[in-house]
Design a protein around this motif. Structure first.
Motif, PDB file in Angstrom:
ATOM      1  N   ALA A   1      43.265  17.425  43.390  1.00 22.62           N
ATOM      2  CA  ALA A   1      42.686  17.897  42.133  1.00 22.62           C
ATOM      3  C   ALA A   1      43.539  17.463  40.951  1.00 22.62           C
ATOM      4  O   ALA A   1      44.761  17.353  41.059  1.00 22.62           O
TER       5      ALA A   1
ATOM      6  N   THR B   1      41.587  22.652  48.021  1.00 21.22           N
ATOM      7  CA  THR B   1      40.153  22.804  47.840  1.00 21.22           C
ATOM      8  C   THR B   1      39.875  23.142  46.380  1.00 21.22           C
ATOM      9  O   THR B   1      40.791  23.375  45.589  1.00 21.22           O
ATOM     10  N   ALA B   2      38.588  23.205  46.040  1.00 20.25           N
ATOM     11  CA  ALA B   2      38.219  23.560  44.673  1.00 20.25           C
ATOM     12  C   ALA B   2      38.708  24.968  44.334  1.00 20.25           C
ATOM     13  O   ALA B   2      39.197  25.221  43.229  1.00 20.25           O
TER      14      ALA B   2
ATOM     15  N   VAL C   1      38.031  17.359  40.852  1.00 23.51           N
ATOM     16  CA  VAL C   1      38.435  17.194  42.242  1.00 23.51           C
ATOM     17  C   VAL C   1      37.901  15.860  42.749  1.00 23.51           C
ATOM     18  O   VAL C   1      36.741  15.507  42.513  1.00 23.51           O
TER      19      VAL C   1
ATOM     20  N   MET D   1      36.045  24.328  36.199  1.00 20.25           N
ATOM     21  CA  MET D   1      35.885  23.204  37.109  1.00 20.25           C
ATOM     22  C   MET D   1      34.834  22.251  36.549  1.00 20.25           C
ATOM     23  O   MET D   1      33.852  22.679  35.942  1.00 20.25           O
TER      24      MET D   1
END
Length: 247
Positions: free
Chosen positions: A93, A151-152, A188, A220
């Motif tokens: 990310a 991960t996100a 990401v 995000m």
């Protein structure tokens, strides 16, 4: 090496019994001394040159104020990450952020105080983020972080940690206390891009969205931000503006 190549000449000349060869016996030690001094000087020059090249390489990829990577250094690290075999690396990310209310610190207390805030921010980021994270100052009050193997959801957690860490009050020289905020945009890979500039643009668009929603937020990248980022890239817009700090 010089001693081994010329050393045997001395006893050889002495045993030959030729008067003229005694001149060689006298000259060889002088020659050995001169060549040894020259060799040490050459070695010293080579070491100095290597150190200078190393320092220049470091300066070319690092920010002189904070010691973090600069834009060139970060893009190089990001391209290396992107060039790694697909099966060799986990998702990573990009967290793009700048400081809210940083401009008033400069305007009120001067640029020296602003520089202190930037250096303290860099130090806080080093302590708050994993050692494997790549942290860079792109310019002004803009920073970006590359975090691998997340991960996100974990990236959002890292973004919240950045907000909590950076927004703590800063005690500066002269008894000055300053407060700044931070907004974070996240992209990401490979979901939001597979190229360096594309990922940076997506994270920057997410940052703009976070600031437009009230600052001190973490957002995000989404389909909308990706479209906005793609539009900026196709229009050859300049890289993230540094005047957002005035917002």
């Amino acid at each position: 090496m010089i001693l081994l190549s010329l050393g045997p000449i001395v006893p050889g000349a002495a045993l030959a019994g030729e008067p003229l060869l005694f001149i060689v016996v006298m000259q060889v030690p002088l020659y050995l001394t001169a060549m040894t001094v020259a060799a040490f000087r050459l070695n010293k020059m080579l070491i100095a040159t290597m150190r200078a090249e190393r320092e220049n390489g470091h300066l070319a990829h690092h920010d002189t104020l904070t010691g973090l990577r600069n834009r060139a250094g970060f893009v190089a690290a990001l391209n290396t990450k992107l060039a790694a075999p697909a099966g060799n690396g986990r998702p990573f990310a990009l967290l793009f952020f700048d400081l809210d209310n940083f401009k008033p610190v400069n305007d009120t207390y001067g640029h020296a105080a602003g520089d202190q805030v930037l250096m303290l921010t860099a130090e806080r980021l080093r302590r708050a983020l994993p050692e494997t994270a790549v942290i860079a100052r792109l310019g002004g009050d803009e920073f970006v972080v590359l975090v691998s193997g997340v991960t996100a959801e974990q990236a959002l957690t890292a973004g919240q940690r950045i907000i909590q860490t950076v927004t703590m009050p800063y005690q500066l020289a002269g008894g000055i206390s300053a407060e700044v905020g931070v907004s974070v945009g996240i992209a990401v890979s490979p979901e939001h891009g597979t190229e360096a500039e594309q990922l940076l643009a997506s994270a920057d668009a997410a940052l703009y969205e976070a600031k437009s929603e009230g600052k001190a937020r973490c957002r995000m990248a989404s389909v909308a931000t990706n479209v906005a980022a793609l539009r900026r890239l196709t229009q050859h817009s300049p890289a993230p503006a540094t005047d957002r700090s005035a917002a």
